[in-house]
Design an enzyme around this catalytic site. Sequence first.
Site: not given
Ligand code: ADP
Length: 145
Positions: A11, A51, A118, A121, A132
């Site tokens: 990212k 997303y 974070n 992905h 994907e």
């Molecule tokens: P992951 O990437 O851990 O599988 P998700 O698929 O739930 O998580 O969410 C996709 C991405 O959206 C996350 O990696 C993060 O970058 C962002 N995200 C998820 N939840 C939040 C939140 N509450 N606030 C801000 N960004 C979020």
Amino acid sequence: MATETTLILFKPDAIQKNLTGEVLSRFQKEGFTVRGIKMIALSDEILAEHYSHIADMPFFPSVRGFMQETPVIALALEGENVITRVRDLLGPTDSNAAAAGTIRGDLGDKSGDSKMRNVCHASDSPEAAAAEIKRFFNEGEVLSF
Ligand code: ADP
């Protein structure tokens, strides 16, 4: 044990903080193999598809803006049980909740944006990985050798 391929995106926070080498090194130390790699600027369309499970959340516009701060680097990464093992290496979504020793715990945002910035992905199931990899790689860009 199953040989699988997962889709990783480095990212924009990883690109901005020059963390791609550190994270790739963690993957390679696990014995995983890069089968495809490319840098891509993500469009609104591909982000809406990728997303779709969070598209109705209030934070989605922030996530879309974040994912367009810089191009991302996509990897098709192969290995034994790579899908689950990479998710374990990453840690949970919120970098503040991720344990020390995990990629998000060690390298993710620790201030106000810990749930969003974070690092990576990674696909969360074989079905997601297949969809994907097709989303981010064209025919012939994932190589067997
Ligand atoms: P992951 O990437 O851990 O599988 P998700 O698929 O739930 O998580 O969410 C996709 C991405 O959206 C996350 O990696 C993060 O970058 C962002 N995200 C998820 N939840 C939040 C939140 N509450 N606030 C801000 N960004 C979020």
